[in-house]
Design an enzyme around this catalytic site. Sequence first.
Site, PDB file in Angstrom:
ATOM      1  N   ASP A 105       0.857  -1.195   0.000  1.00  0.00           N
ATOM      2  CA  ASP A 105       0.000   0.000   0.000  1.00  0.00           C
ATOM      3  C   ASP A 105       0.888   1.237   0.000  1.00  0.00           C
ATOM      4  OD1 ASP A 105       0.831  -0.674   2.526  1.00  0.00           O
ATOM      5  OD2 ASP A 105      -1.153  -0.628   3.445  1.00  0.00           O
ATOM      6  N   GLU A 166      -5.710   3.620   3.543  1.00  0.00           N
ATOM      7  CA  GLU A 166      -6.212   4.245   4.775  1.00  0.00           C
ATOM      8  C   GLU A 166      -7.714   4.504   4.693  1.00  0.00           C
ATOM      9  OE1 GLU A 166      -4.655   4.350   7.425  1.00  0.00           O
ATOM     10  OE2 GLU A 166      -2.509   4.545   7.040  1.00  0.00           O
TER      11      GLU A 166
HETATM   12 ZN   LIG Z   1      -2.797   3.243   8.680  1.00  0.00          ZN
HETATM   13 ZN   LIG Z   2      -1.108   0.918   7.249  1.00  0.00          ZN
END
Ligand SMILES: [Zn+2]
Ligand SMILES: [Zn+2]
Length: 427
Positions: A105, A166
């Site tokens: 990510d 997130e």
């Molecule tokens: Zn986070």
């Molecule tokens: Zn994270």
Amino acid sequence: MQKGVFIIIGLIFGFTLYGQSSITETSIHDLVKNRADEIFDSLVEIRRDFHMYPELSGKEQRTSKKIEEYLLDLGLEVKTGVGGYGVVGILKGGKQGKKIAWRADIDAFSTNFPDVVEFASKRAGVRHICGHDVHTTIALGIANVLSDIKDELNGTVYFLFQPSEESFEGAKLMIKDGLFDIITPDEIYGLHMFPIPTGTISTKPDEVFTYMRRIRVSFKKGVPVDSVKELTTAIARDLSRAKSESKPWELQNLSHPEIGIFSPDNSYQDYLIIRDNFRVTELNDRYLFESVLYETDRLNLDSILIKAEQQILNSEYKDKFIGIEYTSEDPGVINNKELTESALNLIGEVYGGKSIIPDYGQIPFFNDDFSYFQQHVPGVYFLLGGSNSDKGLISMPHSPNFAVDEESIRIGVKYFASLIINRANVK
Ligand SMILES: [Zn+2]
Ligand SMILES: [Zn+2]
């Protein structure tokens, strides 16, 4: 003299463990280690660059561009704009094998906690306080190491650089945008920084985190809001459960040798946390009382609603009660049992037993939308140690003093490049 003895023992041990064919396997892991050491300084530079220019969910333009350039330089086939600023790199090995995906990510988080490192964020209110700059760098490092030995590599490796973790949207967006038309992985892996010592990893089969649900209780207007809030608070406290004396919500205990998740009889098992501070909003003719709960056992989720409803129906507000429901059902991270055991065995064999800390609990409050990929492809999510008590570094995601020992980049690249090589070569 003693050194010599160790080398001989090592050779015998190598033969016993792997047999004749795995001499190559042993040496391919040596190539991984050497290459990871060679590129380590450059990876630290890349990580610090990502750290200084963090980008929020859905706005990862610069980060995405840097990833694309790096992968193209390595000679990978690259797809951009997958689910927003998502990037997919495809590395084809020189030999037949399986298709393995590695996911990182790439987004940062909104926070006003001042950055604690020298190469601090240059963007006010945005910071890599969750370590995704390190995750991204490790994935690039693995791509580099595997490209370097691609003639020896079996199968195909897909590198997924996912935006908007997130906000919990990125994985869904990539999938909706046709990710699994572009790639067809047999297995998927990924990691998150975690406050355990650098040099170690941890994970477990099945649930890594708790089941998180948003809960909503609706009443017709006309109820006394404060009194109903007292009722929902009382119900939340009544239904919450934990082993006696244990406080699984106290995350600072995570790595405690007895009460943390690494002890077989720890606090992080068989519990339910219902936040008792219900938020009240008005909607047309009704009031909504909303909160969040964390439950370790999926099978309890239905009965929580039934029990809460019974208590409301036994109260003086029953005539105004409309209903109780869960309003969000994001899947949790669920590790494939066989793949988890096989991965931990492999990393333990190549990098030593001390590289693995067993995980016996489920952590509250956290989840990762890696879980959406796992709904399509069996996979494993690892916790990677980034803390170092000698250096005063604690890598607890989202905590104000979050910091990472950059040695964890070297570790991550080595362990997981070795894992991918091995998995792609499994018939
Ligand atoms: Zn986070
Ligand atoms: Zn994270």
